[in-house]
Write a protein that holds these residues in place. Sequence first.
Motif, PDB file in Angstrom:
ATOM      1  N   ALA A  49     -17.318 -49.359  74.546  1.00 10.46           N
ATOM      2  CA  ALA A  49     -17.771 -49.580  75.479  1.00 10.46           C
ATOM      3  C   ALA A  49     -16.694 -50.546  76.087  1.00 10.46           C
ATOM      4  O   ALA A  49     -16.769 -50.680  76.925  1.00 10.46           O
ATOM      5  N   ILE A  50     -16.899 -51.641  75.068  1.00 10.32           N
ATOM      6  CA  ILE A  50     -15.581 -52.760  74.993  1.00 10.32           C
ATOM      7  C   ILE A  50     -14.136 -52.520  75.787  1.00 10.32           C
ATOM      8  O   ILE A  50     -13.356 -52.946  76.623  1.00 10.32           O
ATOM      9  N   CYS A  51     -13.146 -51.497  74.642  1.00  9.32           N
ATOM     10  CA  CYS A  51     -12.297 -51.234  74.761  1.00  9.32           C
ATOM     11  C   CYS A  51     -11.436 -50.486  75.591  1.00  9.32           C
ATOM     12  O   CYS A  51     -10.709 -50.020  75.695  1.00  9.32           O
ATOM     13  N   LYS A  52     -12.435 -49.517  75.459  1.00  7.21           N
ATOM     14  CA  LYS A  52     -12.466 -47.893  76.367  1.00  7.21           C
ATOM     15  C   LYS A  52     -13.137 -47.618  77.731  1.00  7.21           C
ATOM     16  O   LYS A  52     -14.120 -46.328  76.911  1.00  7.21           O
ATOM     17  N   PRO A  53     -13.418 -48.002  78.060  1.00  2.54           N
ATOM     18  CA  PRO A  53     -14.880 -48.416  79.081  1.00  2.54           C
ATOM     19  C   PRO A  53     -14.959 -46.850  79.947  1.00  2.54           C
ATOM     20  O   PRO A  53     -15.884 -46.398  80.291  1.00  2.54           O
ATOM     21  N   LEU A  54     -14.050 -46.686  80.466  1.00 11.24           N
ATOM     22  CA  LEU A  54     -13.748 -45.340  80.895  1.00 11.24           C
ATOM     23  C   LEU A  54     -13.383 -44.011  80.140  1.00 11.24           C
ATOM     24  O   LEU A  54     -14.353 -43.150  80.658  1.00 11.24           O
TER      25      LEU A  54
ATOM     26  N   PHE B 294     -13.310 -55.981  64.323  1.00 13.23           N
ATOM     27  CA  PHE B 294     -13.084 -57.038  65.315  1.00 13.23           C
ATOM     28  C   PHE B 294     -11.445 -57.890  65.690  1.00 13.23           C
ATOM     29  O   PHE B 294     -11.358 -57.933  67.028  1.00 13.23           O
ATOM     30  N   CYS B 295     -10.842 -57.314  64.941  1.00 17.45           N
ATOM     31  CA  CYS B 295      -8.879 -57.710  64.835  1.00 17.45           C
ATOM     32  C   CYS B 295      -8.495 -56.834  66.396  1.00 17.45           C
ATOM     33  O   CYS B 295      -8.200 -57.387  66.914  1.00 17.45           O
ATOM     34  N   TRP B 296      -9.284 -55.712  66.791  1.00 17.23           N
ATOM     35  CA  TRP B 296      -8.556 -54.837  67.250  1.00 17.23           C
ATOM     36  C   TRP B 296      -8.714 -55.076  68.917  1.00 17.23           C
ATOM     37  O   TRP B 296      -8.651 -55.088  70.071  1.00 17.23           O
ATOM     38  N   LEU B 297     -10.250 -55.742  68.672  1.00 16.92           N
ATOM     39  CA  LEU B 297     -11.162 -56.156  70.190  1.00 16.92           C
ATOM     40  C   LEU B 297     -10.468 -57.308  70.389  1.00 16.92           C
ATOM     41  O   LEU B 297     -10.032 -57.715  71.626  1.00 16.92           O
TER      42      LEU B 297
END
Length: 234
Positions: A123-128, A216-219
Amino acid sequence: MEPRSNVTHFVLLGLTQNPKEQKVLFVLFFFFYILTMLGNMLIVVTVTFSKTLNSPMYFFLASLSFMDVIYSSSISPKLISSLFVGENTISFQSCMTQLFTEHFFGGSEVFLLLVMAYDRYVAICKPLHYLVIMRQRVCVVLLVVSWVGGFLHSIIQLSTIFGLPFCGPNIIDHFFCDMYPLLKLVCTDTYVTGILVLANGGLIFTEQGALELVSFCWLVEWSGQGVPGGAGLL
């Protein structure tokens, strides 16, 4: 598989042997148990019948609340009744049932929390692409995987302890049936069994912690590179 046991029931020492303290604990645990049931059931009913709370996040939240209802009910009612009437015995079959249920739903909750972490990552990293990735079929599959993971964890724990010989004593220094208090009552050497139990339980939490750390690291990397000043958003 038949249990190799001469024990037909166990005696739970509980939290205290003092009658006055038992009454106080009865009121305390009963209050929090009812509060937990009402809170979780309210979440399940609200998400189920609400037309606006139909996103994957609320679907997983309602599932987690349902699991928590069953998990709490596998331990708390016996504890509360024992505190009220002072009867601390539990049959061998009921003890094994409690052991299976608590590990089944507890393990399923751990896997579901990992699924919920992945849901928030998408949801945060790929919202589209969120609604495409987390479509209804995928959510159901992830939920089923959580149930299966909890079941496998529980059946391994139960099969490990069920076939061991219990020759006495039958007093469990705990307030519910769990693996390590039961292993102390086994007639034979349980060193290898204890290692297997530890490995089975520890593997789940190690995997969860490692995958959440990677997410978390990816985020952090995404927020720092994809959004101007994004590192300050976390």
